[in-house]
Structures are given as structure tokens and as C-alpha cells.
Design a protein around this motif. Structure first.
Motif, short mmCIF file in Angstrom:
data_model
loop_
_atom_site.label_atom_id
_atom_site.label_comp_id
_atom_site.label_asym_id
_atom_site.label_seq_id
_atom_site.Cartn_x
_atom_site.Cartn_y
_atom_site.Cartn_z
N ASN A 108 15.34 6.91 1.65
CA ASN A 108 16.21 7.56 2.65
C ASN A 108 16.57 8.95 2.12
N ASP A 109 15.58 9.85 2.20
CA ASP A 109 15.68 11.16 1.54
C ASP A 109 16.86 12.00 2.02
N SER A 110 17.24 11.84 3.28
CA SER A 110 18.27 12.75 3.80
C SER A 110 19.67 12.41 3.30
N VAL A 129 0.87 -1.18 0.00
CA VAL A 129 0.00 0.00 0.00
C VAL A 129 0.90 1.23 0.00
N LYS A 130 0.72 2.10 -1.01
CA LYS A 130 1.52 3.34 -1.05
C LYS A 130 0.62 4.52 -0.70
N VAL A 131 1.05 5.30 0.28
CA VAL A 131 0.26 6.47 0.67
C VAL A 131 1.06 7.72 0.36
N GLY A 132 0.48 8.60 -0.44
CA GLY A 132 1.17 9.82 -0.86
C GLY A 132 1.07 10.95 0.16
N THR A 133 1.93 11.92 -0.01
CA THR A 133 1.95 13.09 0.87
C THR A 133 0.58 13.73 0.96
N SER A 134 -0.12 13.77 -0.18
CA SER A 134 -1.43 14.45 -0.22
C SER A 134 -2.43 13.81 0.74
N SER A 170 5.26 4.68 2.65
CA SER A 170 4.68 5.96 3.06
C SER A 170 5.58 7.13 2.69
N SER A 171 5.00 8.12 2.02
CA SER A 171 5.65 9.41 1.80
C SER A 171 5.39 10.26 3.03
N GLY A 172 5.66 11.53 2.94
CA GLY A 172 5.28 12.45 4.01
C GLY A 172 6.42 12.95 4.88
N GLY A 218 3.94 17.09 -2.46
CA GLY A 218 4.09 15.85 -3.23
C GLY A 218 4.98 16.07 -4.44
N THR A 219 5.35 14.96 -5.08
CA THR A 219 6.16 15.07 -6.29
C THR A 219 5.55 14.15 -7.34
N GLY A 220 5.82 14.44 -8.59
CA GLY A 220 5.52 13.47 -9.64
C GLY A 220 4.15 13.55 -10.27
N1 LIG Z 1 10.23 10.45 0.19
C1 LIG Z 1 9.46 11.68 0.10
C2 LIG Z 1 8.26 11.44 -0.77
C3 LIG Z 1 8.35 12.06 -2.11
C4 LIG Z 1 7.14 11.65 -2.95
O1 LIG Z 1 7.25 10.87 -3.88
O2 LIG Z 1 5.95 12.12 -2.50
P1 LIG Z 1 4.50 11.68 -3.05
O3 LIG Z 1 4.39 12.11 -4.52
O4 LIG Z 1 3.56 12.40 -2.19
O5 LIG Z 1 4.39 10.21 -2.92
C5 LIG Z 1 8.91 12.06 1.49
O6 LIG Z 1 8.73 11.17 2.32
O7 LIG Z 1 8.65 13.25 1.70
#
Ligand SMILES: N[C@@H](CCC(=O)OP(=O)(O)O)C(=O)O
Ligand SMILES: Nc1ncnc2c1ncn2[C@@H]1O[C@H](COP(=O)(O)OP(=O)(O)O)[C@@H](O)[C@H]1O
Length: 274
Positions: free
Chosen positions: A141-143, A14-19, A54-56, A219-221
Motif C-alpha cells: 500500500n505505497d500511498s 508469482v511476482k512481476v516486477g515493474t520492468s 504485482s509491482s508497477g 524498479g527498486t532493489g
Molecule cells: N510497490 C511498488 C513496487 C516497488 C518495487 O519493488 O518494484 P520492483 O523492483 O519493480 O518490483 C509499485 O507498485 O510501484
């Protein structure tokens, strides 16, 4: 009418985006995180094998720093990710513990999955966690991730990451939760006449032309990166559902085969709805 190909899945990513995780005012969406923990724990208890991507991290970091947009400096973004990731995982662990579920953090960079030995280690770790009924929470590992000419360590975004994690774990289904009901004929935020696709069986140029950029501030992409992830899924002849993460318990309905969001599955996956 149901999506029969979904009814038999066992291992899901399950992928959860920043939004879905950061509110429009920049604060962390605690309700969403609680519902994700509840839903994924329930599924784990029912016998599904569950991995969360999970993003965010950056969004949560900017919230703690009191910033309302992504800084342009890479160092500041990476610092924000370092701050936000630990905050995010703290909240996830707390909510999972509330439901008596053990969760674990797995942070990946692209190079790790590109080299055979480290790739095998990632696969073994994911399998071990899942077999112990622990829910892995994966993020980039964004950092530390960078793009150098001879050393690529960035995935691009978490849509790609989730497709790669689905492949590493040989998942039967990737569920992507975003801030939109699925894949539309055009960006619904700019075109009110856009129509939702129920099922997509292949990626073609016309779909790529209808995919636009990110909808949320952090978010990105946007949709084009979701289509790239879907291509990866098609390549493995697997399946993906893109749906609205406003209410993460929607995952229960998706797994019951209900016609929710957009199903990306080739014609080899049968479905009574066709
Ligand atoms: N690794 C980044 C997520 C970047 C990203 O792809 O964000 P999203 O498009 O909201 O899934 C973070 O955790 O902020
Ligand atoms: N064809 C399309 N169908 C649906 N959404 C689209 C489309 N093209 C662009 N979008 C935009 O993509 C956004 C979702 O992408 P993104 O902001 O990256 O979400 P997430 O944070 O969940 O990864 C939607 O809010 C929408 O504005």
C-alpha cells in the motif's frame, strides 16, 4: 533433464516486477498484463492455487502524469502510486474478466503482517480468496507506507513482499519474473561475460557481491533484494525461480520442470538435473 521438485507444486506465488509491466518508453505493457491474466487463469483452471504479487503502481502513475522519472519527493511518489495502483488494477481486472476469472486487490503494509491478529486476518483473506478460485493481486500500500523509527510500515520492495506473501500463504513455489534471464555471476547489463546460474542452493557472500542494483527506471532493489527474498525462501526450505518476464507464459514451462531461469532450492529438494 527436469527439475522434479517443481513438478509437484500446487500453490504458487508469482511476482512481476515493474520492468516487466512498464515499457522502456514509460507506457503500460498491456501485452504483458494480458499474458499474465491468461497464464494465471489457465493455471487456476488446471488446479493450481495462484497468488499474484504485482509491482508497477508507481510506474503506471508516472505514465498517467506524463513524468519520465521517479520524483524525489515522497509525497509525489505516494500520489503517483495512488493514481497508478487503481489504473493497474483496472487493467488487470479487465483482462482477468476477459478470461472469466475473478481477481481481487490486496494492499499490504509491513505492520499488518508483523502483528499476530492482523497477520492472521491477511492469511485468512488469502486462503479464502484462493479457496474460492479467486486470484489475489497483492501490492504494497505505497500511498500510505512510511518508515518511522517506532512504526515501520514499508516492506522495502516487492521482492521482499513476495517472499513474505509466499510464507503467509505457505506457497510451494515463488516465481519471480524480471527483465533478466535469471541470476548471473555479475550484472549482465554491465558485464557481457557474466554467466547464468541454473541453480543456487545457498546464499553466500560471493553471490551477494555479484548482485547489483535496479535495472529499470521505476524498479527498486535490483538483484540484491531478490537475493534477500531468496534467503527468506531458503529459511522456509521452499523454492524460488527467477526468470525473464518478457513472455509471462514462460511460467507454463517453469511448472513443467524445464531448466528455465535460476532455481533457488536447497539440496533437500531433489532434481534429476543434478
Ligand atoms: N510497490 C511498488 C513496487 C516497488 C518495487 O519493488 O518494484 P520492483 O523492483 O519493480 O518490483 C509499485 O507498485 O510501484
Ligand atoms: N548478478 C546479477 N544477475 C542478473 N541481474 C542483475 C545482477 N546484478 C544486477 N542485476 C540487475 O538487476 C536488474 C533487475 O532488477 P530490477 O530492475 O529491480 O527488476 P524488477 O523490476 O523486475 O524487480 C537486471 O536488469 C540487472 O540489470
Amino acid at each position: 533433464m527436469s527439475r522434479t521438485s517443481i513438478e509437484s507444486v500446487k500453490r504458487i506465488v508469482v511476482k512481476v516486477g515493474t520492468s516487466s509491466l512498464i515499457l522502456p518508453n514509460g507506457k503500460i505493457n498491456l501485452r504483458a498484463i494480458d499474458q499474465i491474466a491468461f497464464t494465471l487463469t489457465s493455471l487456476n483452471n488446471q488446479g493450481y492455487e495462484v497468488i499474484l504479487v504485482s509491482s508497477g503502481a508507481i510506474g503506471a502513475g508516472l505514465n498517467l502524469l506524463g513524468l519520465n522519472k521517479r520524483p524525489s519527493s515522497i509525497a509525489k511518489q505516494q500520489a503517483a502510486a495512488a493514481i497508478g495502483q487503481s489504473e493497474l488494477i483496472k487493467i488487470y481486472n479487465q483482462r482477468f474478466q476477459h478470461y472469466h476469472q475473478i481477481s481481487a486487490q490486496v494492499l499490504l503494509t509491513r505492520d499488518v503482517v508483523d502483528y499476530p491478529e492482523s497477520r492472521a486476518n491477511v492469511i485468512n483473506t488469502l486462503y479464502e480468496l484462493v479457496s474460492m478460485k479467486v486470484i489475489p493481486i497483492v501490492n504494497e500500500n505505497d500511498s500510505v507506507a512510511v518508515d518511522e523509527l517506532d512504526h515501520l510500515t514499508k516492506f522495502g520492495d516487492n521482492d521482499q513482499l513476495s517472499a513474505i506473501v509466499a510464507s503467509l500463504s505457505d506457497a510451494d513455489l515463488l516465481i519471480m519474473l524480471s527483465d533478466i534471464d535469471g541470476f548471473f555471476s555479475d550484472n549482465p547489463q554491465t558485464n557481457p561475460d557474466a554467466v547464468l546460474y541454473n541453480r543456487i542452493t545457498e546464499i553466500n557472500q560471493s553471490l551477494e557481491n555479484s548482485a547489483d542494483g535496479a535495472g529499470s527506471r521505476f524498479g527498486t532493489g535490483g538483484m540484491s533484494s531478490k537475493l534477500k527474498a531468496a534467503e527468506h525462501v531458503f529459511h522456509r526450505d521452499s523454492q524460488m525461480v527467477l526468470a525473464n518476464g518478457k513472455n509471462p507464459s514462460i511460467i507454463f514451462d517453469i511448472l513443467e520442470g524445464k531448466k528455465i531461469g535460476t532455481l533457488f532450492a536447497s539440496d533437500t529438494h531433489s532434481s534429476k538435473e543434478d
